[in-house]
Scaffold this motif. Structure first.
Motif, PDB file in Angstrom:
ATOM      1  N   LYS A 166       0.833  -1.208   0.000  1.00 54.58           N
ATOM      2  CA  LYS A 166       0.000   0.000   0.000  1.00 54.58           C
ATOM      3  C   LYS A 166       0.868   1.258   0.000  1.00 54.58           C
ATOM      4  CE  LYS A 166      -4.072  -2.015   2.179  1.00 54.58           C
ATOM      5  NZ  LYS A 166      -4.906  -2.072   3.369  1.00 54.58           N
TER       6      LYS A 166
ATOM      7  N   GLY B 168       0.868   3.887  -2.962  1.00 51.49           N
ATOM      8  CA  GLY B 168       0.598   5.282  -2.630  1.00 51.49           C
ATOM      9  C   GLY B 168       1.696   6.206  -3.139  1.00 51.49           C
TER      10      GLY B 168
ATOM     11  N   LEU C 205       1.355   6.518  -6.948  1.00 50.47           N
ATOM     12  CA  LEU C 205       0.258   7.417  -7.299  1.00 50.47           C
ATOM     13  C   LEU C 205       0.657   8.865  -7.075  1.00 50.47           C
ATOM     14  CD1 LEU C 205      -2.944   5.606  -6.010  1.00 50.47           C
ATOM     15  CD2 LEU C 205      -2.362   6.145  -8.370  1.00 50.47           C
ATOM     16  N   GLU C 206       1.306   9.146  -5.961  1.00 51.28           N
ATOM     17  CA  GLU C 206       1.754  10.508  -5.677  1.00 51.28           C
ATOM     18  C   GLU C 206       2.710  10.999  -6.762  1.00 51.28           C
ATOM     19  OE1 GLU C 206       0.807  12.802  -3.417  1.00 51.28           O
ATOM     20  OE2 GLU C 206      -0.742  11.347  -2.915  1.00 51.28           O
TER      21      GLU C 206
ATOM     22  N   LEU D 286      -8.480  11.919  -8.968  1.00 49.28           N
ATOM     23  CA  LEU D 286      -7.952  11.079  -7.894  1.00 49.28           C
ATOM     24  C   LEU D 286      -7.333  11.927  -6.782  1.00 49.28           C
ATOM     25  CD1 LEU D 286      -7.402   8.174  -6.926  1.00 49.28           C
ATOM     26  CD2 LEU D 286      -5.261   8.270  -8.210  1.00 49.28           C
ATOM     27  N   SER D 287      -6.591  12.957  -7.163  1.00 47.83           N
ATOM     28  CA  SER D 287      -5.978  13.802  -6.132  1.00 47.83           C
ATOM     29  C   SER D 287      -7.041  14.554  -5.332  1.00 47.83           C
ATOM     30  CB  SER D 287      -4.981  14.784  -6.749  1.00 47.83           C
ATOM     31  OG  SER D 287      -5.628  15.813  -7.468  1.00 47.83           O
TER      32      SER D 287
ATOM     33  N   ILE E 103     -10.176  13.494  -4.735  1.00 42.40           N
ATOM     34  CA  ILE E 103     -10.858  12.512  -3.885  1.00 42.40           C
ATOM     35  C   ILE E 103     -10.015  12.188  -2.658  1.00 42.40           C
ATOM     36  CG2 ILE E 103     -11.649  10.110  -3.787  1.00 42.40           C
ATOM     37  CD1 ILE E 103     -12.319  10.433  -6.791  1.00 42.40           C
ATOM     38  N   ASN E 104      -8.693  12.210  -2.827  1.00 38.30           N
ATOM     39  CA  ASN E 104      -7.808  11.825  -1.728  1.00 38.30           C
ATOM     40  C   ASN E 104      -7.401  12.983  -0.823  1.00 38.30           C
ATOM     41  OD1 ASN E 104      -7.478   8.948  -2.004  1.00 38.30           O
ATOM     42  ND2 ASN E 104      -6.575   9.425  -3.986  1.00 38.30           N
ATOM     43  N   ARG E 105      -7.798  14.198  -1.144  1.00 37.59           N
ATOM     44  CA  ARG E 105      -7.531  15.319  -0.239  1.00 37.59           C
ATOM     45  C   ARG E 105      -8.411  15.173   0.997  1.00 37.59           C
ATOM     46  NH1 ARG E 105      -7.747  20.532  -4.217  1.00 37.59           N
ATOM     47  NH2 ARG E 105      -5.991  19.904  -5.510  1.00 37.59           N
ATOM     48  N   ARG E 106      -7.951  15.727   2.091  1.00 35.04           N
ATOM     49  CA  ARG E 106      -8.751  15.731   3.315  1.00 35.04           C
ATOM     50  C   ARG E 106      -8.879  17.145   3.809  1.00 35.04           C
ATOM     51  NH1 ARG E 106     -10.632  12.105   1.310  1.00 35.04           N
ATOM     52  NH2 ARG E 106     -10.201   9.950   1.705  1.00 35.04           N
TER      53      ARG E 106
ATOM     54  N   ALA F  64     -12.046  16.085   1.299  1.00 36.00           N
ATOM     55  CA  ALA F  64     -12.182  15.947  -0.149  1.00 36.00           C
ATOM     56  C   ALA F  64     -13.159  16.997  -0.682  1.00 36.00           C
ATOM     57  CB  ALA F  64     -12.666  14.548  -0.504  1.00 36.00           C
TER      58      ALA F  64
END
Length: 111
Positions: free
Chosen positions: A10, A14, A17-18, A68-69, A71-74, A76
């Motif tokens: 994972k 990750g 993807l980054e 994707l970026s 959706i993965n922000r917090r 989102a």
């Protein structure tokens, strides 16, 4: 039999993807994010189908990486509400996400 990714896998995925997301130019990222804001106004659902033909030609996968970026922000800024079929020929009718801007998502869940 399905494979469940280990914690090490994972982390590697990750990191990959980054790296891909970081490869998107700031101009492309800003353009796609602006299109998302415009099409998402007033709680309207949107997907890549909504504005694909309005954006300039970009590197393969650029818009998907921006989605994707986001959706993965917090927290989102966009929320997936369901899957729709892509209208892009090269995707062969693949399912893609349809989203709404997060402020309009209260009480809505992905279908």
């Amino acid at each position: 039999m399905t494979h469940t990714a280990t914690p090490a896998e994972k982390l590697r995925i990750g990191a990959e993807l980054e790296a891909f997301i970081a490869s998107v130019s700031e101009w492309d990222r800003a353009l796609i994010e602006q299109a998302i804001q415009i099409f998402g106004e007033n709680g309207r659902p949107f997907s890549m189908n909504t504005f694909r033909d309005l954006l300039p030609e970009m590197a393969h996968g650029t818009a998907g990486l921006v989605f994707l970026s986001l959706i993965n922000r917090r927290p989102a800024p966009i929320v997936e509400i369901r899957k729709v079929r892509s209208t892009s020929g090269p995707t062969h009718n693949k399912q893609i996400g349809e989203y709404i801007l997060a402020p309009y998502a209260s009480g809505r869940r992905a279908a």
